[in-house]
Design a protein around this motif. Structure first.
Motif, PDB file in Angstrom:
ATOM      1  N   LEU A 153       0.837  -1.193   0.000  1.00 41.59           N
ATOM      2  CA  LEU A 153       0.000   0.000   0.000  1.00 41.59           C
ATOM      3  C   LEU A 153       0.877   1.249   0.000  1.00 41.59           C
ATOM      4  O   LEU A 153       1.889   1.317   0.693  1.00 41.59           O
ATOM      5  CB  LEU A 153      -0.919  -0.002   1.214  1.00 41.59           C
ATOM      6  CG  LEU A 153      -1.935  -1.151   1.291  1.00 41.59           C
ATOM      7  CD1 LEU A 153      -2.831  -0.983   2.514  1.00 41.59           C
ATOM      8  CD2 LEU A 153      -2.789  -1.231   0.031  1.00 41.59           C
ATOM      9  N   VAL A 154       0.472   2.228  -0.790  1.00 43.93           N
ATOM     10  CA  VAL A 154       1.237   3.461  -0.956  1.00 43.93           C
ATOM     11  C   VAL A 154       0.513   4.596  -0.236  1.00 43.93           C
ATOM     12  O   VAL A 154      -0.618   4.932  -0.599  1.00 43.93           O
ATOM     13  CB  VAL A 154       1.406   3.815  -2.445  1.00 43.93           C
ATOM     14  CG1 VAL A 154       2.197   5.106  -2.606  1.00 43.93           C
ATOM     15  CG2 VAL A 154       2.064   2.669  -3.204  1.00 43.93           C
ATOM     16  N   PRO A 155       1.112   5.211   0.764  1.00 44.11           N
ATOM     17  CA  PRO A 155       0.475   6.361   1.417  1.00 44.11           C
ATOM     18  C   PRO A 155       0.256   7.487   0.417  1.00 44.11           C
ATOM     19  O   PRO A 155       1.147   7.797  -0.385  1.00 44.11           O
ATOM     20  CB  PRO A 155       1.481   6.765   2.493  1.00 44.11           C
ATOM     21  CG  PRO A 155       2.283   5.531   2.753  1.00 44.11           C
ATOM     22  CD  PRO A 155       2.388   4.841   1.419  1.00 44.11           C
ATOM     23  N   PRO A 156      -0.920   8.109   0.407  1.00 40.79           N
ATOM     24  CA  PRO A 156      -1.189   9.201  -0.536  1.00 40.79           C
ATOM     25  C   PRO A 156      -0.147  10.311  -0.494  1.00 40.79           C
ATOM     26  O   PRO A 156       0.199  10.884  -1.532  1.00 40.79           O
ATOM     27  CB  PRO A 156      -2.573   9.699  -0.104  1.00 40.79           C
ATOM     28  CG  PRO A 156      -3.227   8.489   0.488  1.00 40.79           C
ATOM     29  CD  PRO A 156      -2.120   7.757   1.192  1.00 40.79           C
ATOM     30  N   GLY A 157       0.355  10.631   0.690  1.00 36.57           N
ATOM     31  CA  GLY A 157       1.374  11.673   0.787  1.00 36.57           C
ATOM     32  C   GLY A 157       2.652  11.304   0.074  1.00 36.57           C
ATOM     33  O   GLY A 157       3.297  12.152  -0.565  1.00 36.57           O
ATOM     34  N   ASP A 158       3.033  10.023   0.151  1.00 38.36           N
ATOM     35  CA  ASP A 158       4.220   9.568  -0.552  1.00 38.36           C
ATOM     36  C   ASP A 158       4.032   9.680  -2.058  1.00 38.36           C
ATOM     37  O   ASP A 158       4.964  10.034  -2.795  1.00 38.36           O
ATOM     38  CB  ASP A 158       4.536   8.112  -0.185  1.00 38.36           C
ATOM     39  CG  ASP A 158       5.048   7.964   1.241  1.00 38.36           C
ATOM     40  OD1 ASP A 158       5.170   8.992   1.938  1.00 38.36           O
ATOM     41  OD2 ASP A 158       5.323   6.822   1.650  1.00 38.36           O
ATOM     42  N   LEU A 159       2.823   9.364  -2.526  1.00 35.86           N
ATOM     43  CA  LEU A 159       2.541   9.474  -3.959  1.00 35.86           C
ATOM     44  C   LEU A 159       2.669  10.922  -4.414  1.00 35.86           C
ATOM     45  O   LEU A 159       3.214  11.202  -5.490  1.00 35.86           O
ATOM     46  CB  LEU A 159       1.150   8.942  -4.280  1.00 35.86           C
ATOM     47  CG  LEU A 159       0.774   9.011  -5.761  1.00 35.86           C
ATOM     48  CD1 LEU A 159       1.557   7.974  -6.559  1.00 35.86           C
ATOM     49  CD2 LEU A 159      -0.719   8.822  -5.972  1.00 35.86           C
ATOM     50  N   VAL A 160       2.175  11.851  -3.612  1.00 35.20           N
ATOM     51  CA  VAL A 160       2.263  13.269  -3.977  1.00 35.20           C
ATOM     52  C   VAL A 160       3.722  13.687  -4.139  1.00 35.20           C
ATOM     53  O   VAL A 160       4.075  14.353  -5.122  1.00 35.20           O
ATOM     54  CB  VAL A 160       1.566  14.148  -2.919  1.00 35.20           C
ATOM     55  CG1 VAL A 160       1.876  15.623  -3.159  1.00 35.20           C
ATOM     56  CG2 VAL A 160       0.051  13.924  -2.958  1.00 35.20           C
ATOM     57  N   HIS A 161       4.574  13.293  -3.212  1.00 36.16           N
ATOM     58  CA  HIS A 161       5.993  13.664  -3.294  1.00 36.16           C
ATOM     59  C   HIS A 161       6.635  13.093  -4.555  1.00 36.16           C
ATOM     60  O   HIS A 161       7.379  13.791  -5.257  1.00 36.16           O
ATOM     61  CB  HIS A 161       6.737  13.169  -2.050  1.00 36.16           C
ATOM     62  CG  HIS A 161       6.357  13.885  -0.790  1.00 36.16           C
ATOM     63  ND1 HIS A 161       6.234  15.258  -0.708  1.00 36.16           N
ATOM     64  CD2 HIS A 161       6.070  13.406   0.451  1.00 36.16           C
ATOM     65  CE1 HIS A 161       5.890  15.600   0.527  1.00 36.16           C
ATOM     66  NE2 HIS A 161       5.775  14.496   1.240  1.00 36.16           N
ATOM     67  N   SER A 162       6.350  11.833  -4.858  1.00 37.09           N
ATOM     68  CA  SER A 162       6.923  11.212  -6.050  1.00 37.09           C
ATOM     69  C   SER A 162       6.358  11.833  -7.320  1.00 37.09           C
ATOM     70  O   SER A 162       7.082  12.009  -8.305  1.00 37.09           O
ATOM     71  CB  SER A 162       6.646   9.703  -6.036  1.00 37.09           C
ATOM     72  OG  SER A 162       7.308   9.069  -4.970  1.00 37.09           O
ATOM     73  N   ALA A 163       5.078  12.167  -7.302  1.00 35.54           N
ATOM     74  CA  ALA A 163       4.458  12.780  -8.473  1.00 35.54           C
ATOM     75  C   ALA A 163       5.047  14.162  -8.741  1.00 35.54           C
ATOM     76  O   ALA A 163       5.300  14.531  -9.902  1.00 35.54           O
ATOM     77  CB  ALA A 163       2.940  12.878  -8.281  1.00 35.54           C
ATOM     78  N   GLU A 164       5.274  14.923  -7.693  1.00 36.36           N
ATOM     79  CA  GLU A 164       5.873  16.250  -7.863  1.00 36.36           C
ATOM     80  C   GLU A 164       7.274  16.146  -8.443  1.00 36.36           C
ATOM     81  O   GLU A 164       7.676  16.961  -9.287  1.00 36.36           O
ATOM     82  CB  GLU A 164       5.885  16.986  -6.525  1.00 36.36           C
ATOM     83  CG  GLU A 164       4.493  17.410  -6.058  1.00 36.36           C
ATOM     84  CD  GLU A 164       4.497  18.030  -4.675  1.00 36.36           C
ATOM     85  OE1 GLU A 164       5.527  17.889  -3.963  1.00 36.36           O
ATOM     86  OE2 GLU A 164       3.481  18.647  -4.296  1.00 36.36           O
ATOM     87  N   ALA A 165       8.031  15.125  -8.020  1.00 37.28           N
ATOM     88  CA  ALA A 165       9.377  14.918  -8.552  1.00 37.28           C
ATOM     89  C   ALA A 165       9.348  14.554 -10.025  1.00 37.28           C
ATOM     90  O   ALA A 165      10.322  14.790 -10.751  1.00 37.28           O
ATOM     91  CB  ALA A 165      10.087  13.830  -7.756  1.00 37.28           C
ATOM     92  N   ALA A 166       8.223  13.984 -10.475  1.00 39.48           N
ATOM     93  CA  ALA A 166       8.077  13.601 -11.874  1.00 39.48           C
ATOM     94  C   ALA A 166       7.446  14.709 -12.721  1.00 39.48           C
ATOM     95  O   ALA A 166       7.180  14.511 -13.903  1.00 39.48           O
ATOM     96  CB  ALA A 166       7.234  12.327 -11.983  1.00 39.48           C
ATOM     97  N   GLY A 167       7.190  15.872 -12.118  1.00 40.15           N
ATOM     98  CA  GLY A 167       6.662  17.005 -12.874  1.00 40.15           C
ATOM     99  C   GLY A 167       5.177  17.235 -12.755  1.00 40.15           C
ATOM    100  O   GLY A 167       4.610  18.066 -13.477  1.00 40.15           O
ATOM    101  N   PHE A 168       4.509  16.526 -11.838  1.00 43.60           N
ATOM    102  CA  PHE A 168       3.071  16.676 -11.665  1.00 43.60           C
ATOM    103  C   PHE A 168       2.751  17.578 -10.478  1.00 43.60           C
ATOM    104  O   PHE A 168       3.455  17.557  -9.460  1.00 43.60           O
ATOM    105  CB  PHE A 168       2.405  15.317 -11.422  1.00 43.60           C
ATOM    106  CG  PHE A 168       2.395  14.400 -12.611  1.00 43.60           C
ATOM    107  CD1 PHE A 168       1.399  14.490 -13.567  1.00 43.60           C
ATOM    108  CD2 PHE A 168       3.384  13.439 -12.770  1.00 43.60           C
ATOM    109  CE1 PHE A 168       1.381  13.639 -14.654  1.00 43.60           C
ATOM    110  CE2 PHE A 168       3.376  12.581 -13.858  1.00 43.60           C
ATOM    111  CZ  PHE A 168       2.375  12.682 -14.807  1.00 43.60           C
ATOM    112  N   ALA A 169       1.678  18.346 -10.609  1.00 41.77           N
ATOM    113  CA  ALA A 169       1.179  19.157  -9.504  1.00 41.77           C
ATOM    114  C   ALA A 169      -0.130  18.552  -9.003  1.00 41.77           C
ATOM    115  O   ALA A 169      -0.992  18.158  -9.801  1.00 41.77           O
ATOM    116  CB  ALA A 169       0.935  20.597  -9.962  1.00 41.77           C
ATOM    117  N   SER A 170      -0.275  18.476  -7.689  1.00 45.80           N
ATOM    118  CA  SER A 170      -1.476  17.893  -7.102  1.00 45.80           C
ATOM    119  C   SER A 170      -2.655  18.855  -7.242  1.00 45.80           C
ATOM    120  O   SER A 170      -2.552  20.045  -6.918  1.00 45.80           O
ATOM    121  CB  SER A 170      -1.234  17.578  -5.629  1.00 45.80           C
ATOM    122  OG  SER A 170      -2.392  17.033  -5.030  1.00 45.80           O
ATOM    123  N   LEU A 171      -3.797  18.335  -7.708  1.00 43.43           N
ATOM    124  CA  LEU A 171      -4.996  19.151  -7.876  1.00 43.43           C
ATOM    125  C   LEU A 171      -6.056  18.850  -6.824  1.00 43.43           C
ATOM    126  O   LEU A 171      -6.697  19.759  -6.306  1.00 43.43           O
ATOM    127  CB  LEU A 171      -5.604  18.926  -9.269  1.00 43.43           C
ATOM    128  CG  LEU A 171      -4.769  19.334 -10.487  1.00 43.43           C
ATOM    129  CD1 LEU A 171      -5.537  19.043 -11.769  1.00 43.43           C
ATOM    130  CD2 LEU A 171      -4.402  20.810 -10.413  1.00 43.43           C
TER     131      LEU A 171
END
Length: 211
Positions: A153-171
């Motif tokens: 299971l992936v904590p949502p906060g961890d996903l946000v950090h990884s997504a930001e590193a990949a160029g994504f902004a959380s909406l």
């Protein structure tokens, strides 16, 4: 997932349908598409290019048998989002439901960022932990028991950090609760820039210092 004791398949398709209605994309990719759950929702929503990606060749074959003759603009690819992805034209919306529990999250996100258009959307559905319950719901299907050994299971906060590193902004983020009590997090991101690692590689290839 369609088992009454699980009830996930309908929820996954319904959340996909809601995204299609809200953002009306014409080019969409489903990562971890399995046998094509939700493909009919894309056809009904007027999607003109639908890309299905799954690591399981059998699932891709099933999806092809079910939908190739009925959904125009359908592209199916057997590929691992952690490995060498095919060179695909980017899409406006990528939907990845219950995928990141089985992959290297940063690596998969970097590959997905190349599949998503600039300013395109990524919707990720994660399973949340439930106190006293197994991550993989017990069922009559013995093969599902094998998933419990590889699922993380992936904590949502961890996903946000990884997504930001990949160029994504959380909406946005919302929590979904099934009748069984299982909970899920649906997170929506927008691709705002190229992956920093990719930018450094491009700059190095051109003989420039990215800093």
């Amino acid at each position: 997932m369609a088992s009454p004791a699980v009830g996930q398949a309908e929820m996954l398709a319904n959340e996909f349908e809601a995204l299609l209605k809200s953002y009306a994309p014409k080019a969409v990719a489903l990562v971890g598409c399995a046998g094509g759950n939700g493909f009919d929702k894309a056809a009904e929503a007027g999607v003109t290019r639908l890309v299905g990606i799954d690591i399981n060749a059998g699932y891709i074959a099933d999806a092809k048998n079910r939908y190739a003759d009925t959904i125009p603009g359908l592209e199916l690819h057997c590929a691992d989002i952690q490995g060498d992805m095919p060179d695909l034209q980017a899409v406006e919306l990528v939907y990845a439901a219950l995928v990141f529990e089985y992959v290297d999250v940063p690596v998969a996100l970097r590959n997905i960022s190349r599949l998503c258009r600039s300013n395109g959307l990524l919707a990720v559905l994660l399973q949340l932990p439930k106190q006293g319950a197994d991550a993989v719901t017990p069922s009559s299907f013995a093969s599902l028991k094998e998933l419990s050994f590889i699922m993380r299971l992936v904590p949502p906060g961890d996903l946000v950090h990884s997504a930001e590193a990949a160029g994504f902004a959380s909406l946005s983020q919302k929590t979904i609760t099934l009748q069984s009590g299982k909970q899920f997090s649906l997170q929506l991101f927008r691709l705002t820039s190229s992956c920093p690692q990719d930018a450094e590689a491009i700059s190095a290839a051109r003989g420039h210092d990215p800093t």
